[in-house]
Design an enzyme around this catalytic site. Sequence first.
Site, PDB file in Angstrom:
ATOM      1  N   ASP A 203      -3.687  -2.057  -6.253  1.00  0.00           N
ATOM      2  CA  ASP A 203      -2.600  -1.432  -5.482  1.00  0.00           C
ATOM      3  C   ASP A 203      -1.384  -1.135  -6.349  1.00  0.00           C
ATOM      4  O   ASP A 203      -0.482  -0.411  -5.921  1.00  0.00           O
ATOM      5  CB  ASP A 203      -2.208  -2.347  -4.317  1.00  0.00           C
ATOM      6  CG  ASP A 203      -1.495  -1.594  -3.194  1.00  0.00           C
ATOM      7  OD1 ASP A 203      -1.726  -0.386  -3.053  1.00  0.00           O
ATOM      8  OD2 ASP A 203      -0.707  -2.223  -2.459  1.00  0.00           O
ATOM      9  N   SER A 227       1.374   2.052   1.732  1.00  0.00           N
ATOM     10  CA  SER A 227      -0.082   2.216   1.738  1.00  0.00           C
ATOM     11  C   SER A 227      -0.575   2.222   3.189  1.00  0.00           C
ATOM     12  O   SER A 227      -0.175   1.370   3.986  1.00  0.00           O
ATOM     13  CB  SER A 227      -0.754   1.080   0.974  1.00  0.00           C
ATOM     14  OG  SER A 227      -0.277   1.012  -0.355  1.00  0.00           O
ATOM     15  N   GLN A 277      -7.235   5.575  -1.778  1.00  0.00           N
ATOM     16  CA  GLN A 277      -6.131   5.138  -0.918  1.00  0.00           C
ATOM     17  C   GLN A 277      -5.413   6.351  -0.356  1.00  0.00           C
ATOM     18  O   GLN A 277      -5.205   7.342  -1.057  1.00  0.00           O
ATOM     19  CB  GLN A 277      -5.129   4.292  -1.711  1.00  0.00           C
ATOM     20  CG  GLN A 277      -3.979   3.742  -0.866  1.00  0.00           C
ATOM     21  CD  GLN A 277      -2.915   3.047  -1.701  1.00  0.00           C
ATOM     22  OE1 GLN A 277      -2.005   3.687  -2.213  1.00  0.00           O
ATOM     23  NE2 GLN A 277      -3.044   1.734  -1.856  1.00  0.00           N
TER      24      GLN A 277
END
Length: 284
Positions: A203, A227, A277
């Site tokens: 991430d 996110s 993502q």
Amino acid sequence: MLEVTRKLVELLDLSPTGDDHFQGDSEDLGFPNVFGGQVLGQSLMAACRTVEGRLPHSLHAYFLRPGNHSLPIDYEVQRVRDGGSFSVRRVIARQDGKEILTGAMSFQGEESGYEHQFEMPAVAGYDDLASESDYVARLMPHIPEKMRDKLDRERPIEIRPIDPVNPLKPEAKPPYKQSWLRAQGELPDDPVLHRCLLAYASDFTFLGTSLHPHGVTFMSRNMQVASLDHAIWFHRDFRMDDWLLYDKDSPSASGGRGFNRGNFFSRDGVLVASTTQEALIRQR
């Protein structure tokens, strides 16, 4: 193992609180909310605690609410199926009784089969690159004082970006981003731990790929970034205490959302994991 890395390993070492229920602490990385990678890594660890003889090969998760880094997180694992080759687990992460993440993880035993992979792109080697910590040190005089303590802290994951962006004065660039990363210090030979650490690290610097073409960063004024979901596929074994190349691109941004893709390569060119993502990249 360095002390800062030991603390991260302990962060991923969840405490059992009942049948298929676990609890993990939270860390404050200087973001307004809990770092999404922490919840991903802990969710995967919770699911792994309920599976024997199989390793995770994929993870799909949705971030539902921002997490509070001053509160622990409760993880509920649901045993969806244990088949002849695969096991599936559903994980729900909660704080204060509210769901902050829901995800599904699939596990498979060791198996041989067809093999192919993309070639690793030709990039600058990690030896000749400065780390993110080095760049932060140079920018420190220009960073608001209230943010300095968090940004200047020692980090368990060392990241060495290729063609870095100045977050205070960003310039528009093509939607590509690359960095070398590794955990600081030697880690135990536990493949579950290495996968959970990759989930944690995946991430970092990911969302910003979709911001590249627009000349903004998460520190730009009036930007709301978060996110929305995250997926990981583990292809082959790897070690997080050895260098990995994180090669990222963003094929599209629309509707206030940016879509990002990534591949992790070992330093000898083996493709070990892939990520996707979608993120909120809203200009208020």
